[in-house]
Design a protein around this motif. Structure first.
Motif, PDB file in Angstrom:
ATOM      1  N   SER A 228       0.825  -1.211   0.000  1.00  0.00           N
ATOM      2  CA  SER A 228       0.000   0.000   0.000  1.00  0.00           C
ATOM      3  C   SER A 228       0.855   1.255   0.000  1.00  0.00           C
ATOM      4  O   SER A 228       0.491   2.261  -0.615  1.00  0.00           O
ATOM      5  CB  SER A 228      -0.925   0.021   1.218  1.00  0.00           C
ATOM      6  OG  SER A 228      -1.827  -1.041   1.164  1.00  0.00           O
ATOM      7  N   GLU A 229       1.980   1.194   0.682  1.00  0.00           N
ATOM      8  CA  GLU A 229       2.901   2.334   0.708  1.00  0.00           C
ATOM      9  C   GLU A 229       3.461   2.637  -0.682  1.00  0.00           C
ATOM     10  O   GLU A 229       3.498   3.789  -1.124  1.00  0.00           O
ATOM     11  CB  GLU A 229       4.031   2.023   1.683  1.00  0.00           C
ATOM     12  CG  GLU A 229       4.956   3.159   1.991  1.00  0.00           C
ATOM     13  CD  GLU A 229       6.008   2.768   3.022  1.00  0.00           C
ATOM     14  OE1 GLU A 229       7.054   3.436   3.035  1.00  0.00           O
ATOM     15  OE2 GLU A 229       5.798   1.808   3.787  1.00  0.00           O
ATOM     16  N   ILE A 230       3.864   1.591  -1.402  1.00  0.00           N
ATOM     17  CA  ILE A 230       4.379   1.764  -2.768  1.00  0.00           C
ATOM     18  C   ILE A 230       3.273   2.251  -3.692  1.00  0.00           C
ATOM     19  O   ILE A 230       3.460   3.178  -4.479  1.00  0.00           O
ATOM     20  CB  ILE A 230       4.985   0.456  -3.287  1.00  0.00           C
ATOM     21  CG1 ILE A 230       6.266   0.127  -2.537  1.00  0.00           C
ATOM     22  CG2 ILE A 230       5.262   0.528  -4.781  1.00  0.00           C
ATOM     23  CD1 ILE A 230       6.841  -1.220  -2.876  1.00  0.00           C
ATOM     24  N   LEU A 231       2.086   1.635  -3.579  1.00  0.00           N
ATOM     25  CA  LEU A 231       0.973   2.020  -4.430  1.00  0.00           C
ATOM     26  C   LEU A 231       0.559   3.466  -4.182  1.00  0.00           C
ATOM     27  O   LEU A 231       0.286   4.221  -5.123  1.00  0.00           O
ATOM     28  CB  LEU A 231      -0.208   1.078  -4.186  1.00  0.00           C
ATOM     29  CG  LEU A 231      -1.358   1.129  -5.174  1.00  0.00           C
ATOM     30  CD1 LEU A 231      -0.873   0.706  -6.547  1.00  0.00           C
ATOM     31  CD2 LEU A 231      -2.476   0.238  -4.714  1.00  0.00           C
ATOM     32  N   TYR A 232       0.536   3.879  -2.922  1.00  0.00           N
ATOM     33  CA  TYR A 232       0.182   5.262  -2.600  1.00  0.00           C
ATOM     34  C   TYR A 232       1.230   6.240  -3.135  1.00  0.00           C
ATOM     35  O   TYR A 232       0.879   7.319  -3.616  1.00  0.00           O
ATOM     36  CB  TYR A 232       0.027   5.445  -1.094  1.00  0.00           C
ATOM     37  CG  TYR A 232      -0.297   6.872  -0.735  1.00  0.00           C
ATOM     38  CD1 TYR A 232      -1.579   7.366  -0.904  1.00  0.00           C
ATOM     39  CD2 TYR A 232       0.677   7.735  -0.264  1.00  0.00           C
ATOM     40  CE1 TYR A 232      -1.889   8.677  -0.600  1.00  0.00           C
ATOM     41  CE2 TYR A 232       0.389   9.048   0.040  1.00  0.00           C
ATOM     42  CZ  TYR A 232      -0.905   9.503  -0.127  1.00  0.00           C
ATOM     43  OH  TYR A 232      -1.196  10.806   0.157  1.00  0.00           O
ATOM     44  N   ALA A 233       2.493   5.872  -3.053  1.00  0.00           N
ATOM     45  CA  ALA A 233       3.550   6.765  -3.534  1.00  0.00           C
ATOM     46  C   ALA A 233       3.388   7.040  -5.026  1.00  0.00           C
ATOM     47  O   ALA A 233       3.448   8.196  -5.467  1.00  0.00           O
ATOM     48  CB  ALA A 233       4.921   6.163  -3.252  1.00  0.00           C
ATOM     49  N   TYR A 234       3.148   6.011  -5.813  1.00  0.00           N
ATOM     50  CA  TYR A 234       3.012   6.212  -7.254  1.00  0.00           C
ATOM     51  C   TYR A 234       1.663   6.817  -7.623  1.00  0.00           C
ATOM     52  O   TYR A 234       1.568   7.565  -8.598  1.00  0.00           O
ATOM     53  CB  TYR A 234       3.277   4.914  -8.010  1.00  0.00           C
ATOM     54  CG  TYR A 234       4.745   4.581  -8.003  1.00  0.00           C
ATOM     55  CD1 TYR A 234       5.639   5.376  -8.699  1.00  0.00           C
ATOM     56  CD2 TYR A 234       5.241   3.521  -7.276  1.00  0.00           C
ATOM     57  CE1 TYR A 234       6.993   5.101  -8.685  1.00  0.00           C
ATOM     58  CE2 TYR A 234       6.596   3.240  -7.261  1.00  0.00           C
ATOM     59  CZ  TYR A 234       7.460   4.037  -7.961  1.00  0.00           C
ATOM     60  OH  TYR A 234       8.799   3.777  -7.940  1.00  0.00           O
ATOM     61  N   THR A 235       0.614   6.523  -6.855  1.00  0.00           N
ATOM     62  CA  THR A 235      -0.677   7.161  -7.099  1.00  0.00           C
ATOM     63  C   THR A 235      -0.600   8.657  -6.838  1.00  0.00           C
ATOM     64  O   THR A 235      -1.076   9.477  -7.621  1.00  0.00           O
ATOM     65  CB  THR A 235      -1.761   6.536  -6.207  1.00  0.00           C
ATOM     66  OG1 THR A 235      -1.822   5.142  -6.460  1.00  0.00           O
ATOM     67  CG2 THR A 235      -3.114   7.155  -6.476  1.00  0.00           C
ATOM     68  N   SER A 236       0.038   9.036  -5.745  1.00  0.00           N
ATOM     69  CA  SER A 236       0.178  10.447  -5.399  1.00  0.00           C
ATOM     70  C   SER A 236       1.029  11.186  -6.427  1.00  0.00           C
ATOM     71  O   SER A 236       0.697  12.299  -6.839  1.00  0.00           O
ATOM     72  CB  SER A 236       0.806  10.568  -4.015  1.00  0.00           C
ATOM     73  OG  SER A 236       1.059  11.896  -3.690  1.00  0.00           O
ATOM     74  N   THR A 237       2.102  10.564  -6.855  1.00  0.00           N
ATOM     75  CA  THR A 237       2.972  11.194  -7.847  1.00  0.00           C
ATOM     76  C   THR A 237       2.251  11.370  -9.184  1.00  0.00           C
ATOM     77  O   THR A 237       2.347  12.428  -9.815  1.00  0.00           O
ATOM     78  CB  THR A 237       4.233  10.347  -8.057  1.00  0.00           C
ATOM     79  OG1 THR A 237       4.891  10.190  -6.808  1.00  0.00           O
ATOM     80  CG2 THR A 237       5.170  10.993  -9.055  1.00  0.00           C
ATOM     81  N   THR A 238       1.519  10.352  -9.606  1.00  0.00           N
ATOM     82  CA  THR A 238       0.792  10.437 -10.871  1.00  0.00           C
ATOM     83  C   THR A 238      -0.291  11.501 -10.806  1.00  0.00           C
ATOM     84  O   THR A 238      -0.461  12.278 -11.741  1.00  0.00           O
ATOM     85  CB  THR A 238       0.175   9.074 -11.220  1.00  0.00           C
ATOM     86  OG1 THR A 238       1.214   8.102 -11.285  1.00  0.00           O
ATOM     87  CG2 THR A 238      -0.557   9.118 -12.536  1.00  0.00           C
ATOM     88  N   GLN A 239      -1.011  11.567  -9.689  1.00  0.00           N
ATOM     89  CA  GLN A 239      -2.079  12.564  -9.581  1.00  0.00           C
ATOM     90  C   GLN A 239      -1.523  13.975  -9.493  1.00  0.00           C
ATOM     91  O   GLN A 239      -2.090  14.903 -10.047  1.00  0.00           O
ATOM     92  CB  GLN A 239      -2.969  12.258  -8.369  1.00  0.00           C
ATOM     93  CG  GLN A 239      -4.207  13.076  -8.326  1.00  0.00           C
ATOM     94  CD  GLN A 239      -5.043  12.926  -9.577  1.00  0.00           C
ATOM     95  OE1 GLN A 239      -5.073  11.867 -10.201  1.00  0.00           O
ATOM     96  NE2 GLN A 239      -5.712  13.960  -9.970  1.00  0.00           N
ATOM     97  N   THR A 240      -0.389  14.156  -8.823  1.00  0.00           N
ATOM     98  CA  THR A 240       0.233  15.480  -8.765  1.00  0.00           C
ATOM     99  C   THR A 240       0.691  15.910 -10.151  1.00  0.00           C
ATOM    100  O   THR A 240       0.538  17.071 -10.533  1.00  0.00           O
ATOM    101  CB  THR A 240       1.430  15.452  -7.799  1.00  0.00           C
ATOM    102  OG1 THR A 240       0.970  15.021  -6.525  1.00  0.00           O
ATOM    103  CG2 THR A 240       2.050  16.813  -7.676  1.00  0.00           C
ATOM    104  N   THR A 241       1.204  14.977 -10.924  1.00  0.00           N
ATOM    105  CA  THR A 241       1.638  15.291 -12.291  1.00  0.00           C
ATOM    106  C   THR A 241       0.431  15.623 -13.156  1.00  0.00           C
ATOM    107  O   THR A 241       0.494  16.521 -13.988  1.00  0.00           O
ATOM    108  CB  THR A 241       2.394  14.098 -12.888  1.00  0.00           C
ATOM    109  OG1 THR A 241       3.464  13.759 -12.013  1.00  0.00           O
ATOM    110  CG2 THR A 241       2.937  14.419 -14.248  1.00  0.00           C
ATOM    111  N   ALA A 242      -0.680  14.923 -12.952  1.00  0.00           N
ATOM    112  CA  ALA A 242      -1.882  15.175 -13.756  1.00  0.00           C
ATOM    113  C   ALA A 242      -2.440  16.563 -13.475  1.00  0.00           C
ATOM    114  O   ALA A 242      -2.975  17.210 -14.367  1.00  0.00           O
ATOM    115  CB  ALA A 242      -2.924  14.115 -13.464  1.00  0.00           C
TER     116      ALA A 242
END
Length: 112
Positions: free
Chosen positions: A93-107
């Motif tokens: 969940s920590e890894i998934l949240y890190a990449y989800t947050s990064t992708t959404q910030t980029t979007a």
């Protein structure tokens, strides 16, 4: 995390909700047009193949980047797994949240 993965289209979400909602409107109008058997139209404008292709690109690019980078991080124990604070499902969940947050910030920062 689900709200971030959907593109923050729910009311109260911070970020890129308006164009995300329009993408889902175009997608649902296209699917409804397929079910009815007529050419899909939204606000008097016909939904053409280019519009649907760009909609599907938007819908698929973010989940593919989140899951792709998460899979890469999970398969590289020296890079992805070395910095985890937890192990097991919490670490995933920590890894998934890190990449989800990064992708959404980029979007949110992409020019529309």
């Amino acid at each position: 995390m689900v709200n971030m993965m959907l593109g923050e289209v729910v009311f109260g979400g911070v970020g890129s909700g308006m164009y995300g909602m329009l993408i889902f409107v175009i997608l649902s109008v296209f699917i409804a047009g397929l079910m009815v058997g007529r050419t899909p139209e939204y606000l008097g404008k016909k939904i053409e193949s280019f519009d649907v292709k760009m909609t599907m690109l938007y819908v698929l690019i973010f989940p593919l980047s989140i899951l792709g980078f998460s899979a890469i991080a999970l398969t590289m124990p020296n890079l992805g797994l070395a910095s985890l604070g937890n192990s097991g499902p919490h670490g995933f969940s920590e890894i998934l949240y890190a990449y989800t947050s990064t992708t959404q910030t980029t979007a949110r920062r992409l020019p529309v």
